[in-house]
Design an enzyme around this catalytic site. Structure first.
Site, PDB file in Angstrom:
ATOM      1  N   SER A  19       0.793  -1.228   0.000  1.00  0.00           N
ATOM      2  CA  SER A  19       0.000   0.000   0.000  1.00  0.00           C
ATOM      3  C   SER A  19       0.828   1.283   0.000  1.00  0.00           C
ATOM      4  O   SER A  19       0.489   2.240  -0.716  1.00  0.00           O
ATOM      5  CB  SER A  19      -0.968  -0.001   1.188  1.00  0.00           C
ATOM      6  N   THR A  56      -7.406  -3.142   6.963  1.00  0.00           N
ATOM      7  CA  THR A  56      -7.287  -4.486   6.406  1.00  0.00           C
ATOM      8  C   THR A  56      -7.441  -5.526   7.507  1.00  0.00           C
ATOM      9  O   THR A  56      -7.745  -5.193   8.661  1.00  0.00           O
ATOM     10  CB  THR A  56      -5.943  -4.644   5.651  1.00  0.00           C
ATOM     11  N   LYS A  60     -11.796  -5.071   9.437  1.00  0.00           N
ATOM     12  CA  LYS A  60     -12.752  -4.431   8.533  1.00  0.00           C
ATOM     13  C   LYS A  60     -14.168  -4.368   9.108  1.00  0.00           C
ATOM     14  O   LYS A  60     -14.960  -3.512   8.719  1.00  0.00           O
ATOM     15  CB  LYS A  60     -12.763  -5.139   7.180  1.00  0.00           C
ATOM     16  N   GLY A 119     -14.022 -18.137   2.497  1.00  0.00           N
ATOM     17  CA  GLY A 119     -13.827 -17.218   3.609  1.00  0.00           C
ATOM     18  C   GLY A 119     -15.066 -16.399   3.896  1.00  0.00           C
ATOM     19  O   GLY A 119     -15.874 -16.133   3.000  1.00  0.00           O
ATOM     20  N   GLY A 121     -14.968 -13.406   6.129  1.00  0.00           N
ATOM     21  CA  GLY A 121     -14.615 -12.154   6.794  1.00  0.00           C
ATOM     22  C   GLY A 121     -15.139 -10.940   6.061  1.00  0.00           C
ATOM     23  O   GLY A 121     -16.037 -11.012   5.208  1.00  0.00           O
ATOM     24  N   GLY A 122     -14.545  -9.780   6.388  1.00  0.00           N
ATOM     25  CA  GLY A 122     -15.000  -8.533   5.808  1.00  0.00           C
ATOM     26  C   GLY A 122     -14.866  -8.485   4.302  1.00  0.00           C
ATOM     27  O   GLY A 122     -15.765  -8.010   3.592  1.00  0.00           O
ATOM     28  N   TYR A 194      -2.298 -10.494  -2.962  1.00  0.00           N
ATOM     29  CA  TYR A 194      -1.432  -9.875  -3.971  1.00  0.00           C
ATOM     30  C   TYR A 194       0.053 -10.068  -3.678  1.00  0.00           C
ATOM     31  O   TYR A 194       0.901  -9.718  -4.493  1.00  0.00           O
ATOM     32  CB  TYR A 194      -1.732  -8.375  -4.068  1.00  0.00           C
ATOM     33  N   GLY A 215      -4.739 -10.545  -6.691  1.00  0.00           N
ATOM     34  CA  GLY A 215      -5.434  -9.390  -6.145  1.00  0.00           C
ATOM     35  C   GLY A 215      -4.780  -8.033  -6.317  1.00  0.00           C
ATOM     36  O   GLY A 215      -5.254  -7.045  -5.738  1.00  0.00           O
TER      37      GLY A 215
END
Length: 411
Positions: A19, A56, A60, A119, A121-122, A194, A215
């Site tokens: 990022s 992240t 989230k 998965g 999750g968020g 990613y 990703g």
């Protein structure tokens, strides 16, 4: 877009994150990583030093209780990945992952296709929202829900598979939450991870000739959308694709494979010099760790013992990003090494005339002859590599590789 405001990313473990590099491409602002324990979240919001931040794994959903207002889309999804600290000190949450996954999905397949989301999750919630908005039949696979990994066989008819779990993410490379072998109808595999650029799931999809994408584009697109929220300035959508391509060139290793004596070490060192990158030689790394040369171990303990030790060295160095890596000539004789070198790299086969290959200090070349070794390995040299370059001197070959990879300027 110059600003004195500071932004960043919060999460549990962030050593894998690209990022900061992406936001460096996007704008003239400081962007830093903030690793937080769950018990530290409340204090972070109370004394938040940032004007905005991304969120992240694993926060989230957790951050929602600290927000004063959230967007309608984020409220519907139930997952936040972008937070703005308003002038009055309140916090506004949004979901730019929706834009990110929409870009990654692209045209997708036909409406009504069955999509399996690995998965719960968020990120899974965002993926499900995008897929259902596009008309797909989404099924979420979790560890303990009605649809789980123990009964996943009832979903072998899925056409799309999306991994939203962290399984296979750096530093736990080469792991996969499922195998694709029994998904005979699958036509598209997407992995939100990613780093590495190609997870074990993506590499298996490649082998099975299933369309697949990692990703990185999603990461770039959600960051572009987040940057617009941070700065209030419009950024063209094409920027995400440009940054993705530039970042991939910068972060991918360059791995050289080829016959013993083909010049991989000398060529690799020159490439590293030209690119300003770190250079790694797996034979030298082996000697540093075991205090013995590859040839000596082969003579004393056999080729099998050496190959196993060599794979361990290879696994560690290929997890890294942005290196130039020279490998031993027999790397391609061990099947598991294929995914190890291809997960995060552009692989170049340095093909040198057999008559020019030295055999001094190379016990296998001396014992079997270069022609026999070449005949046994050539199919793997070709199928494991992305490019083949003929060796014509160190400088010329290094320049040819740079041009082949589109790295004529320092990257």
């Amino acid at each position: 877009m110059k600003t004195d405001k500071k932004f960043g990313l919060i999460g549990g473990v962030l050593g894998h994150s690209f990022s900061p590099q992406i936001h460096n491409f996007l704008g003239g602002y400081e962007y830093k990583l903030c690793e937080l324990k769950k018990t530290e979240l409340e204090d972070f919001f109370k004394s938040c030093p940032l004007s905005g931040f991304n969120v992240t794994i694993p926060y989230k959903e957790e951050v929602i209780k600290y927000l004063d207002k959230i967007s309608d889309r984020a409220k519907r999804i139930g997952s936040i990945n972008t937070v703005i600290k308003c002038d009055d000190g309140s916090f506004y949450g949004d979901n730019t992952d929706y834009a990110g996954f929409s870009a990654l999905l692209g045209e997708g397949l036909g409406r009504g296709e069955k999509a399996l989301i690995l998965g719960s999750g968020g990120s899974s919630k965002t993926v499900r929202a995008v897929l259902e908005d596009r008309g797909y039949k989404a099924v979420v696979i979790s560890r303990s829900g009605d649809d789980n990994y123990d009964n996943i066989s009832r979903h072998y008819n899925a056409e799309i598979i999306v991994n939203t779990t962290p399984v296979g993410m750096y530093p736990n490379n080469c792991q996969a939450v499922i195998s694709l072998e029994n998904f005979k109808n699958c036509r598209l595999v997407l992995d939100l991870i990613y780093n590495p650029i190609k997870t074990a799931l993506i590499l298996e999809a490649e082998r099975l000739q299933i369309e697949c994408r990692g990703g990185l584009l999603m990461l770039c697109e959600q960051a572009r959308a987040a940057s617009e929220l941070f700065t209030g300035e419009k950024i063209e959508g094409t920027r995400s694709y440009e940054i993705k391509d530039a970042l991939e060139k910068r972060m991918k290793n360059i791995v050289l494979i080829g016959m013993p004596g083909s010049g991989k070490s000398s060529i690799g060192q020159r490439l590293a010099e030209l690119l300003g990158r770190e250079f790694a030689d797996t034979d030298k790394l082996f000697e540093e760790k075991y205090k013995i040369s590859a040839g000596e171990m082969i003579e004393k303990k056999g080729a099998g013992a050496f190959r196993e030790a060599e794979s361990e060295i290879l696994s560690e160095v290929c997890k890294k990003s942005g290196l130039v890596i020279a490998t031993g000539g027999g790397i391609v004789t061990v099947d598991k090494n294929r995914d190890i070198i291809r997960q995060n790299s552009s692989v170049v086969f340095t093909d040198r005339a057999l008559s020019e290959l030295a055999t001094d200090g190379r016990p296998l070349s001396a014992a079997y002859g270069v022609q026999k070794l070449y005949s046994e390995r050539i199919d793997n040299y070709l199928s494991w590599s992305d490019y083949k370059v003929s060796v014509q001197g160190v400088d010329k070959t290094a320049e040819d590789i740079l041009n082949t990879l589109g790295l004529g300027e320092k990257t």
